[in-house]
Scaffold this active site. Sequence first.
Site, short mmCIF file in Angstrom:
data_model
loop_
_atom_site.label_atom_id
_atom_site.label_comp_id
_atom_site.label_asym_id
_atom_site.label_seq_id
_atom_site.Cartn_x
_atom_site.Cartn_y
_atom_site.Cartn_z
CG HIS A 27 56.49 42.03 74.66
ND1 HIS A 27 57.26 42.83 73.84
CD2 HIS A 27 55.46 42.81 75.08
CE1 HIS A 27 56.71 44.03 73.77
NE2 HIS A 27 55.62 44.05 74.51
CB VAL A 33 56.60 36.59 80.76
CG1 VAL A 33 56.21 35.90 82.06
CG2 VAL A 33 58.09 36.39 80.48
CG ASP A 142 74.64 38.66 83.84
OD1 ASP A 142 75.34 39.68 84.05
OD2 ASP A 142 73.69 38.66 83.05
#
Length: 494
Positions: A27, A33, A142
């Site tokens: 989390h 999740v 990224d």
Amino acid sequence: MDGSSEKTTNKLVSILPNYRIGKTLGHGSFAKVKLALHVATGHKVAIKILNRSKIKNMGIEIKVQREIKILRFLMHPHIIRQYEVIETPNDIYVVMEYVKSGELFDYIVEKGKLQEDEARHLFQQIISGVEYCHRNMIVHRDLKPENVLLDSQCNIKIVDFGLSNVMHDGHFLKTSCGSPNYAAPEVISGKPYGPDVDIWSCGVILYALLCGTLPFDDENIPNVFEKIKRGMYTLPNHLSHFARDLIPRMLMVDPTMRISITEIRQHPWFNNHLPLYLSIPPLDTIDQAKKIEEEIIQNVVNIGFDRNHVVDSLANRIQNEATVAYHLILDNRNQNSVPNDPFQSKFKEISDGIFNSTLPVQNITSHVGHSFSALYGLKSNVKDDKTWTLGLQSQGSPYDIMTEIFKALQNLKICWKKIGLYNIKCRWVRSFAYYKNHTIEDECAIILPTVIKFEIQLYKVREGKYLLDILRIDGPQFIFFDLCVAFLRELGVL
């Protein structure tokens, strides 16, 4: 179970009736999740639950929506898979592939520098995933070990596309984003940049895999930036000759001199022990969406779905219970078929005739004899050509090229308006017997009132050489790709 937990569970059951919700995997500040089981297929998934109000308060709505849109588009064995998105007024539920192990970052911290064979195995998979993104005009922006997961078989899954952006040919990105230690010089300098920034980040990751440390690191961020802009780092003596050759070519400060993915694929260090399935680029997304496997269809029918409904939904790229089941079964079969070489069976069958980015771009002759090169998101092997091109290159005269373009547009019933000498805006409405007449499979389309708007521009690349660029302005992206395929066929390129 207390009242609050029971209420939450009942809420999830009502919103996600096709899943059996399990434990919380993680989390964060705006999401958590959950592990879940897809009831119909019995396969595990991860469900990311995003709170709308928290997303809005943090000002990351665009980032979240961007990642959802991009992941819906991507299908690659080394990119995390998104199966479906369920939206409610309060939350967004993103059903994703479940990856059991953890981050590549933690793996490097635990093991330190890796042996070159193991590092190469991971790096080959990363490059394959990045190449696929670039072929589909997506720059990750990224890339770092924290955004690379390892599954139970130690295979790579690239994640976190929230900072990614879709490139348009002839355009550069200007937003400075990403993690400082992995950011390319042109990014931190605020200069326009393209997909070469991902090559730089992959170079930093390769250095971390082989050395157990970062090439550009300092407690002071401005010092990190200065090292990056000047390309100041040290190569340890334990690196092999070919590794010492590859890393500096990826960490070239001047992006026009930086090695390309095509050149990385040809490099001796990369090619050593290259698995078969990675030596062949995967199908483009548009072709993947059209490819329907009979064996998987039958499996989906066996669990209770109507065959015609499944086929029609897949052909029209509709997200529903049937297509989610299809992709879950397909992906799990591919992952388990060859444990040491994931997805090999899938890629082996398409090896003949596939357009391989490591091979010279093939010349194809059009109806009037002009020579075009099919450059769908791929770099040319010409040594002095460092541009990232999407389009068709021709040595014909501008007049002849435009004449062929107008003929193709007329045959496809595409309306156009001239806005410059070699620049036109086009509009196409999907209401004609298009799919039947132009060789796109009938099962791949149901005629709907869809409008596609796009722009065509002819550029002069160098003396006697021209580039035809096609840029979508409005309309569904997949249907636009279908239209582009038909357009290329009219030109005699496909």
